[in-house]
Design a protein around this motif. Structure first.
Motif, PDB file in Angstrom:
ATOM      1  N   VAL A 652       2.779   4.168 -14.865  1.00 36.28           N
ATOM      2  CA  VAL A 652       3.690   3.718 -15.920  1.00 36.28           C
ATOM      3  C   VAL A 652       4.502   4.886 -16.481  1.00 36.28           C
ATOM      4  CG1 VAL A 652       3.777   2.718 -18.239  1.00 36.28           C
ATOM      5  CG2 VAL A 652       2.268   1.729 -16.510  1.00 36.28           C
ATOM      6  N   ALA A 653       3.876   6.061 -16.584  1.00 41.21           N
ATOM      7  CA  ALA A 653       4.546   7.184 -17.239  1.00 41.21           C
ATOM      8  C   ALA A 653       5.791   7.633 -16.481  1.00 41.21           C
ATOM      9  CB  ALA A 653       3.574   8.349 -17.408  1.00 41.21           C
ATOM     10  N   ASP A 654       5.668   7.820 -15.147  1.00 40.75           N
ATOM     11  CA  ASP A 654       6.803   8.355 -14.373  1.00 40.75           C
ATOM     12  C   ASP A 654       7.213   7.458 -13.213  1.00 40.75           C
ATOM     13  OD1 ASP A 654       4.642   8.646 -12.729  1.00 40.75           O
ATOM     14  OD2 ASP A 654       4.612  10.835 -12.791  1.00 40.75           O
ATOM     15  N   GLN A 655       6.595   6.273 -13.070  1.00 40.78           N
ATOM     16  CA  GLN A 655       6.911   5.292 -12.028  1.00 40.78           C
ATOM     17  C   GLN A 655       6.724   5.863 -10.628  1.00 40.78           C
ATOM     18  OE1 GLN A 655      10.337   2.782 -12.563  1.00 40.78           O
ATOM     19  NE2 GLN A 655      10.366   3.075 -14.776  1.00 40.78           N
ATOM     20  N   ARG A 656       5.842   6.847 -10.489  1.00 47.58           N
ATOM     21  CA  ARG A 656       5.487   7.340  -9.159  1.00 47.58           C
ATOM     22  C   ARG A 656       4.496   6.381  -8.506  1.00 47.58           C
ATOM     23  NH1 ARG A 656       3.678  13.477  -9.384  1.00 47.58           N
ATOM     24  NH2 ARG A 656       3.522  13.001  -7.150  1.00 47.58           N
ATOM     25  N   LEU A 657       4.523   6.362  -7.191  1.00 52.16           N
ATOM     26  CA  LEU A 657       3.642   5.455  -6.448  1.00 52.16           C
ATOM     27  C   LEU A 657       2.188   5.858  -6.657  1.00 52.16           C
ATOM     28  CD1 LEU A 657       3.425   3.127  -4.372  1.00 52.16           C
ATOM     29  CD2 LEU A 657       3.430   4.884  -2.579  1.00 52.16           C
ATOM     30  N   HIS A 658       1.383   4.918  -7.083  1.00 50.66           N
ATOM     31  CA  HIS A 658      -0.056   5.166  -7.273  1.00 50.66           C
ATOM     32  C   HIS A 658      -0.899   4.572  -6.150  1.00 50.66           C
ATOM     33  CE1 HIS A 658      -3.955   5.510  -9.186  1.00 50.66           C
ATOM     34  NE2 HIS A 658      -4.152   4.221  -8.985  1.00 50.66           N
ATOM     35  N   GLY A 659      -0.493   3.424  -5.630  1.00 52.99           N
ATOM     36  CA  GLY A 659      -1.256   2.793  -4.566  1.00 52.99           C
ATOM     37  C   GLY A 659      -0.662   1.450  -4.208  1.00 52.99           C
ATOM     38  N   TYR A 660      -1.447   0.648  -3.468  1.00 51.00           N
ATOM     39  CA  TYR A 660      -1.000  -0.661  -3.013  1.00 51.00           C
ATOM     40  C   TYR A 660      -2.099  -1.688  -3.279  1.00 51.00           C
ATOM     41  CZ  TYR A 660       2.305   2.116  -0.203  1.00 51.00           C
ATOM     42  OH  TYR A 660       3.256   2.996   0.213  1.00 51.00           O
ATOM     43  N   GLU A 661      -1.660  -2.941  -3.389  1.00 51.61           N
ATOM     44  CA  GLU A 661      -2.592  -4.068  -3.361  1.00 51.61           C
ATOM     45  C   GLU A 661      -2.284  -4.884  -2.112  1.00 51.61           C
ATOM     46  OE1 GLU A 661      -4.070  -8.052  -5.794  1.00 51.61           O
ATOM     47  OE2 GLU A 661      -2.474  -6.784  -6.621  1.00 51.61           O
ATOM     48  N   ALA A 662      -3.305  -5.090  -1.264  1.00 52.13           N
ATOM     49  CA  ALA A 662      -3.134  -5.834  -0.026  1.00 52.13           C
ATOM     50  C   ALA A 662      -3.198  -7.333  -0.320  1.00 52.13           C
ATOM     51  CB  ALA A 662      -4.215  -5.453   0.979  1.00 52.13           C
ATOM     52  N   LEU A 663      -2.152  -8.068   0.100  1.00 49.00           N
ATOM     53  CA  LEU A 663      -2.055  -9.513  -0.122  1.00 49.00           C
ATOM     54  C   LEU A 663      -1.937 -10.203   1.232  1.00 49.00           C
ATOM     55  CD1 LEU A 663       0.507  -9.435  -3.071  1.00 49.00           C
ATOM     56  CD2 LEU A 663      -1.983  -9.616  -3.210  1.00 49.00           C
ATOM     57  N   VAL A 664      -2.821 -11.167   1.497  1.00 45.48           N
ATOM     58  CA  VAL A 664      -2.861 -11.818   2.794  1.00 45.48           C
ATOM     59  C   VAL A 664      -1.764 -12.880   2.879  1.00 45.48           C
ATOM     60  CG1 VAL A 664      -4.556 -13.544   2.068  1.00 45.48           C
ATOM     61  CG2 VAL A 664      -4.365 -12.929   4.489  1.00 45.48           C
ATOM     62  N   ARG A 665      -1.096 -12.953   4.032  1.00 46.41           N
ATOM     63  CA  ARG A 665      -0.083 -13.949   4.324  1.00 46.41           C
ATOM     64  C   ARG A 665      -0.407 -14.600   5.679  1.00 46.41           C
ATOM     65  NH1 ARG A 665       0.491 -13.212  -0.256  1.00 46.41           N
ATOM     66  NH2 ARG A 665       2.270 -12.317  -1.379  1.00 46.41           N
ATOM     67  N   TRP A 666      -0.070 -15.893   5.778  1.00 43.63           N
ATOM     68  CA  TRP A 666      -0.339 -16.650   7.010  1.00 43.63           C
ATOM     69  C   TRP A 666       0.998 -17.102   7.593  1.00 43.63           C
ATOM     70  CZ3 TRP A 666      -3.432 -21.905   7.185  1.00 43.63           C
ATOM     71  CH2 TRP A 666      -3.581 -22.303   8.518  1.00 43.63           C
ATOM     72  N   GLN A 667       1.334 -16.530   8.752  1.00 46.96           N
ATOM     73  CA  GLN A 667       2.570 -16.908   9.438  1.00 46.96           C
ATOM     74  C   GLN A 667       2.213 -17.902  10.537  1.00 46.96           C
ATOM     75  OE1 GLN A 667       4.717 -13.623  11.082  1.00 46.96           O
ATOM     76  NE2 GLN A 667       6.655 -14.730  11.160  1.00 46.96           N
TER      77      GLN A 667
END
Length: 897
Positions: A652-667
């Motif tokens: 939040v302070a500098d909007q630098r990338l901290h990590g990811y959240e993996a979200l499953v998708r079905w194609q």
């Protein structure tokens, strides 16, 4: 001539009494050794009493040091407040007037520091409390220097002195414990306890004025200035006053009552009692000065009580030392006298016991070999006495044998076990047997309690989900034999979340307990109410005459649950939606019956809530569709139709990338299936565990691949990967192994993996807590997802194996000022417990600005990044050359799982 030689030979022979006398000499030596040992023990008691005396004196010196240290707090805090322009403005006085007060405070501080230094010097080297003197001296020097320089805040000064006081009090308690551990008499132990009780009161009283003044002048977010700190300190003080009524010394209690009823004590207690009335606060400088001196006078009165208690304890400890020395002298005199009497008695007894010693020795030999023979009582009186005593010993051994046999065969209720055995040895043996019996019974009770805990919900004491499944399975087996109908009612509460949001989780717990009690009162004696978790219950009904009976029961349950409930003075209401499933001959499987009842309850909620629905063919078709979807999901996992998108999480302070959240998708067939169409289906079965394992493996592999492509910069934090774990998978015994296998296969360091779980699972299932603890031991981080929507109270966070809170988007996006204050409270509480915070669903710049002001750590949402395919998400890790635009991450919204 021969007769004369025989006579001389007989006369040259040694008489039997001489042999006996020589034989008894050995026990006499034992008596001497025993006397020596007893004397040594008495000597040890003298040494123990001396050490106890030293311990009590150490307590006295340490308490004087503690009291002197705490006397520095008020003038030090007063100088800090006087030097604060905001405090002068709040007091409404001119700076020159504060300067006059400042000279008084400086003089008081100098005097108090002199007293503290004298107390430090008074603690002798090598005493029980001398180890703390060096640390306290260093801490005081540092704190005084910082305070004099004016580069510390009010609460830092207070907390610094508080730490020093607590360290001295800890050393004082250790010295007291060492003193009473020397085996001193009870009266001395009570006197030492009186010292600790009065010292605790003096310590708590001395902290009231700083906390009160801090609440007037410190900023609202300061620890010492918070109303909570003031009220908490007042509770400790009032509790310490209650403890004073339990003082063992009558004279000390009388002195306390005089202090307690004094005008000074009454006035200060009245003023310092937490109140919401602002006119009770002191806002006048003259009154403030008088108040400070009154507080000091009160502290001096309490210090006088401490000195009185210390003098009493020192006097008693010295008396114990003298008494131990007198016991030593008496022991030596008695031992020498007994030894002399034993020598005389041995010579006399050797002449009178010779004839029956052989028989008695033979019987004693048999007994020593384990044969409990009858002892013949015959011969001189002394021998008879020995024989009788040996016979009683044999009788006692027989009773011990009988009791041991009763324990061995498990007959713990045998009256023989309650019969005491004679003598000290008998008491020890009997106590040992009673302890064995008690341990066996406690083990049985513990086994029963553990079995009950494993099968029952701790909040409502109803059978839990696992036990409900077992009970339904057993009922279906009985119905299969009797060809009778079995009914299952799935009860889902309506409006329960609103109760939690409006009145807190404690009120929600009360509602759940009352609802459970009402449901138990409305069912028949043979029917069973179970709690599945959260606000879901089931009612097992057997046997069932007609479906109409189940509908009538459901209507009674809805009416009973919907009655008003009084919680903490407020009246709340909840409703119930009920699904009814029926097995007509017990042929259905328990899981199927649960699924049918759950499906019917879901339809009841869709049709307006507060009603009951019976599982029918339409719902059966829905279940069939769900089965088809489950089969399609299984095929998708095997055919590679599942994809992962990654939503970035930024600081939040500098909007630098901290990590990811993996979200499953079905194609599926080239089209993405919305997550809310297949994830709930997977969560209804063990299929969600397979899906979670796939996501774990793919997400860790992808982050490891990104790390290989873009090596981390030394010293810079690395991006993490968050993976959602379902409640069903969290309780799966294979979860820990699945996580370990995914990390091993990808080579990803464990600390870069974050497992997100819902708070409901943490509260309802202890197995989940065990698994999370093991995962944290591996180095994996744990996050509570959608925090605030479940049943976790903020106070429970300190006991949970978690590292991060993810605040639900409904709180972040809400325009309600109360919700925004709740977000700030959650952030502060999480930081207090050492947790980081991620805000979900950030979609507007104003929301991000508020989160930055509230010191939120991380955030995610469409304002920052949408969920991205692997290639686009990985591009965020690559450095962007100068002049080249950063990769775009916008696009059409993708439904979040």
């Amino acid at each position: 001539m021969a007769e004369s030689t025989t006579t001389r030979a007989r006369r040259r022979g040694i008489a039997l009494w001489c042999y006996l006398t020589a034989l008894v000499t050995v026990p006499l030596i034992g008596v001497g050794v025993l006397t020596t040992l007893i004397a040594g023990a008495r000597s040890a008691e003298v040494d123990s009493a001396a050490r106890a005396d030293q311990g009590v004196r150490a307590v006295a010196g340490l308490d004087a040091l503690r009291a002197a240290t705490e006397q520095e707090i008020l003038p030090a805090l007063a100088l800090t407040v006087i030097d604060d322009p905001a405090a002068a403005q709040q007091l409404g006085v001119q700076p020159w007037l504060l300067g006059t007060v400042r000279s008084t405070a400086e003089q008081a501080l100098a005097e108090r520091r002199t007293l503290t230094d004298q107390a430090l010097a008074a603690v002798p080297e090598g005493s029980l409390g001398s180890a703390v003197v060096g640390r306290v001296d260093e801490a005081l020097a540092w704190l005084r220097a910082r305070s004099d320089a004016g580069d510390v805040r009010l609460e830092q000064i207070y907390l610094g002195y508080l730490d020093i006081s607590n360290e001295v009090m800890t050393a004082e308690r250790a010295a007291a414990a060492a003193a009473v551990s020397e085996g001193v008499p009870a009266r001395t132990v009570r006197a030492v306890q009186d010292v600790q009780t009065v010292a605790q009161l003096a310590q708590d009283a001395g902290r009231q004025m700083p906390l009160y003044l801090g609440s007037l002048f410190a900023p609202d977010d300061a620890l010492i200035g918070s109303r909570l700190a003031w009220e908490t300190g007042w509770l400790s003080y009032t509790d310490a006053k209650r403890q004073m009524d339990e003082l063992s010394s009558g004279s000390l209690r009388t002195a306390w009552q005089e202090v307690r009823q004094s005008d000074l004590m009454t006035e200060l207690d009245t003023l310092l009692t937490p109140s919401d009335a602002p006119d009770e606060f002191v806002t006048d400088t003259t009154r403030m000065t008088d108040l400070l001196f009154s507080s000091g006078d009160r502290d001096m009165q309490l210090a006088g009580l401490v000195d009185t208690a210390v003098d009493t304890a020192v006097t008693l400890a010295a008396g114990d030392r003298e008494e131990a020395a007198a016991d030593l002298r008496t022991t030596l005199q008695v031992g020498v006298g007994l030894l002399l009497l034993s020598v005389v008695g041995a010579v006399w007894m050797g002449r009178t016991v010779s004839r029956k010693l052989g028989v008695l020795a033979g019987q004693a030999t048999q007994i020593s070999q384990g044969e409990l023979v009858e002892v013949e009582v015959d011969g001189p009186r002394e021998v008879r006495t020995v024989s009788a005593a040996l016979g009683e010993a044999v009788a006692g051994l027989r009773r011990i044998q009988d009791q041991a046999q009763a324990v061995a065969r498990g007959d713990l209720d045998d009256a023989l076990l309650d019969q005491p055995l004679p003598g000290p040895l008998g008491e020890v043996v009997h106590a040992s047997i009673q302890q064995i019996v008690s341990s066996v019974r406690q083990r049985e009770e513990l086994q029963f309690a553990l079995a009950h805990r494993a099968t029952h919900d701790p909040l409502t004491e109803l059978p839990n989900r696992a036990q409900a499944l077992t009970l339904v399975t057993s009922a279906l087996h009985r119905a299969r034999r009797s060809s009778e109908m079995t009914g299952l009612l799935f009860v889902d509460l309506d409006g329960f979340k609103a109760v939690n949001d409006a009145h807190g989780h404690a009120a929600g717990d009360t509602v759940l307990r009352k609802v459970a009690a009402r449901m138990r009162s409305l069912v028949r004696a043979g029917d069973v109410v179970c709690r599945l978790g959260g606000d879901e219950f089931v009612v097992l009904v057997e046997p069932v005459e007609t479906e109409r009976d189940l509908q009538e029961l459901a209507e009674r349950l809805i009416a009973g649950v919907s009655e008003p409930i009084v919680v903490g003075g407020a009246t709340v209401r909840v409703g119930a939606s009920i699904g009814i499933a029926v097995s007509r001959d017990g042929g259905a499987d328990a899981d199927v019956l649960f699924a049918e009842a759950d499906t019917a309850a879901y339809r009841a909620k869709q049709h307006g809530r507060g009603r009951a629905e019976v599982f029918d063919e339409a719902l059966r078709s829905a279940l069939a569709l769900r089965a088809e979807t489950e089969a399609a999901i299984t095929a998708a996992l095997g055919n590679g139709e599942m994809r992962l998108h990654y939503q970035p999480v930024v600081d939040v302070a500098d909007q630098r990338l901290h990590g990811y959240e993996a979200l499953v998708r079905w194609q599926r067939d080239g089209v993405f299936v919305p997550p809310d169409e297949f994830i709930p289906v997977a969560e209804m079965s063990s299929l969600v565990c397979d899906l979670d394992r796939w996501v774990l493996g793919e997400a860790t592999r992808q982050l490891a691949a990104w790390r290989a492509e873009v090596p981390p910069v030394p010293g810079e934090p690395e991006p993490t990967m968050a993976v959602n774990v379902s409640g069903r998978h969290l309780t799966d015994p294979r979860l820990v192994t699945a996580v370990a296998d995914a990390l091993a296969a990808s080579g990803l360091p464990p600390h870069l993996l974050v497992l997100e779980v819902t708070e409901t699972v943490l509260v309802d299932d202890p197995v989940a807590m065990t698994h999370l603890s093991r995962l944290r031991d591996m180095g994996v981080a744990i996050a509570i997802d959608d925090f605030g929507t479940g049943y976790t109270s903020i106070g429970q966070l300190r006991h949970m194996p978690v590292d991060t809170l993810k605040i639900d988007r409904s709180f972040v996006t809400s325009p309600d000022p109360g919700q925004r204050e709740l977000v700030a409270l959650i952030i502060r509480a999480a930081h207090t417990f050492g947790l980081s915070v991620v805000a979900e669903g950030v979609e507007e710049p104003l929301q991000l600005q508020r989160l930055r002001q509230q010191a939120c750590d991380h955030a995610q949402g469409f304002l920052l990044h949408r969920p991205l395919p692997a290639e686009a998400a990985g591009a965020l890790l690559r450095p962007v050359p100068d002049g080249v635009p950063a990769p775009r991450t916008d696009g059409e919204p993708v439904p979040a799982s």
